[in-house]
Write a protein that holds these residues in place. Sequence first.
Motif, PDB file in Angstrom:
ATOM      1  N   SER A  45       1.053  -1.179   0.357  1.00 55.95           N
ATOM      2  CA  SER A  45      -0.172  -0.365   0.378  1.00 55.95           C
ATOM      3  C   SER A  45       0.629   1.576   0.273  1.00 55.95           C
ATOM      4  CB  SER A  45      -0.662  -0.206   1.162  1.00 55.95           C
ATOM      5  OG  SER A  45      -0.138   0.398   2.107  1.00 55.95           O
ATOM      6  N   LEU A  46       0.270   1.913  -0.269  1.00 60.89           N
ATOM      7  CA  LEU A  46       1.021   3.995  -0.243  1.00 60.89           C
ATOM      8  C   LEU A  46       1.252   4.198   1.209  1.00 60.89           C
ATOM      9  CD1 LEU A  46       1.710   5.848  -2.023  1.00 60.89           C
ATOM     10  CD2 LEU A  46      -0.025   7.006  -1.813  1.00 60.89           C
ATOM     11  N   ASN A  47       0.158   4.023   1.856  1.00 55.33           N
ATOM     12  CA  ASN A  47       0.851   4.630   3.313  1.00 55.33           C
ATOM     13  C   ASN A  47      -0.275   3.163   4.204  1.00 55.33           C
ATOM     14  OD1 ASN A  47       1.160   5.765   5.543  1.00 55.33           O
ATOM     15  ND2 ASN A  47       0.020   7.736   5.515  1.00 55.33           N
ATOM     16  N   GLY A  48      -0.386   2.347   4.161  1.00 56.39           N
ATOM     17  CA  GLY A  48      -1.079   1.213   5.259  1.00 56.39           C
ATOM     18  C   GLY A  48      -0.739   2.007   6.156  1.00 56.39           C
ATOM     19  N   ALA A  49       0.265   1.755   6.781  1.00 54.75           N
ATOM     20  CA  ALA A  49       0.735   2.514   7.841  1.00 54.75           C
ATOM     21  C   ALA A  49      -0.619   3.513   8.846  1.00 54.75           C
ATOM     22  CB  ALA A  49       2.589   2.299   8.450  1.00 54.75           C
ATOM     23  N   ASP A  50      -0.614   3.984   8.132  1.00 52.02           N
ATOM     24  CA  ASP A  50      -1.408   5.126   8.926  1.00 52.02           C
ATOM     25  C   ASP A  50      -2.981   5.307   8.457  1.00 52.02           C
ATOM     26  OD1 ASP A  50      -0.112   5.425  10.679  1.00 52.02           O
ATOM     27  OD2 ASP A  50       1.247   7.630   9.394  1.00 52.02           O
ATOM     28  N   ASP A  51      -3.014   4.696   6.935  1.00 55.49           N
ATOM     29  CA  ASP A  51      -4.574   4.860   6.405  1.00 55.49           C
ATOM     30  C   ASP A  51      -5.243   3.192   6.280  1.00 55.49           C
ATOM     31  OD1 ASP A  51      -6.636   5.508   4.356  1.00 55.49           O
ATOM     32  OD2 ASP A  51      -5.533   7.080   3.707  1.00 55.49           O
ATOM     33  N   ASP A  52      -6.158   3.259   6.522  1.00 59.59           N
ATOM     34  CA  ASP A  52      -7.062   1.940   6.515  1.00 59.59           C
ATOM     35  C   ASP A  52      -7.247   1.928   5.564  1.00 59.59           C
ATOM     36  OD1 ASP A  52      -6.790   1.266   9.326  1.00 59.59           O
ATOM     37  OD2 ASP A  52      -8.384   1.971   9.622  1.00 59.59           O
ATOM     38  N   THR A  53      -7.941   3.023   4.497  1.00 56.08           N
ATOM     39  CA  THR A  53      -8.542   2.398   2.760  1.00 56.08           C
ATOM     40  C   THR A  53      -7.520   2.211   1.733  1.00 56.08           C
ATOM     41  OG1 THR A  53      -8.016   4.985   2.791  1.00 56.08           O
ATOM     42  CG2 THR A  53      -9.910   5.261   4.264  1.00 56.08           C
TER      43      THR A  53
END
Length: 270
Positions: A45-53
């Motif tokens: 993911s692009l930024n799954g560490a902070d973004d559930d979407t």
Amino acid sequence: MVRILQVSDSHLSTRAPFADDNWQAVVDYVHTHRPDFVVHTGDISLNGADDDTDLLHARAQLERLGVPWRAIPGNHDIGDFGDTLQPVTEARRHRYADVFGAPSWTVDFGGITLVGLDVQTLLSGLASSLDLWDWLDEQLGAAGPVALFLHRPLLPWHPAETDDPRRYVTEPSRSRLGAILHRADLRLVASGHVHQWRMVEHERTKHIWAPSTWAMLPEHIQPTIGTKAVGFVEHVLSSDADNAVVSTLVRPAGIAQVTIEADFASPYAH
């Protein structure tokens, strides 16, 4: 024999230019060539560490492959270790597991054991990393021929290459991991993270870097060490000790050979 596609660093998100379009080229290739299994080696993911979407979007894209697959997390999925503003935490690990399942796993294919290792947690210093070290030692000790998949490469292979802690497994964990791997019948170590293709053979083991399915990195972020490309790797694995692994770089039709900053603005620049 078994055919494994290794994809990596797809950075999937509706906010990442070219990520979904290039993933479509991966999906088309898989639908045409039907590999036995697909392994994603992190930064799904692009930024799954902070973004559930982003995590949920990436999961939906992987489901489109239509063949069995497993994934391991990268730094953009659960955070990083060392000097970082986005550290690996138990909360981030659990959010990832809720979407993708166990971050570390084993799968047997015709006598060859595929081991997916969450190296982000292994090097994090979290309490859960202690259990993961024990798990890895147990899995490799009980296995026959092994193909190991992890996000980061183990080490630089040439004295002139910088041993950048943002790029490789770091010490003292590198030596500890190396000792465990040395006891295994290790045929393949397959990683991502660097957005480059590279193949090194060392003591009966092939060390493969998979490029990104998304984009290449500019020189000031990641200097050329291997071959900069956008694509993925096909591994043909066999229990034959003399020809255990054949790995090939694949740049399928329809995948754009793009570079962050040169061809589009980085979605991480803010």
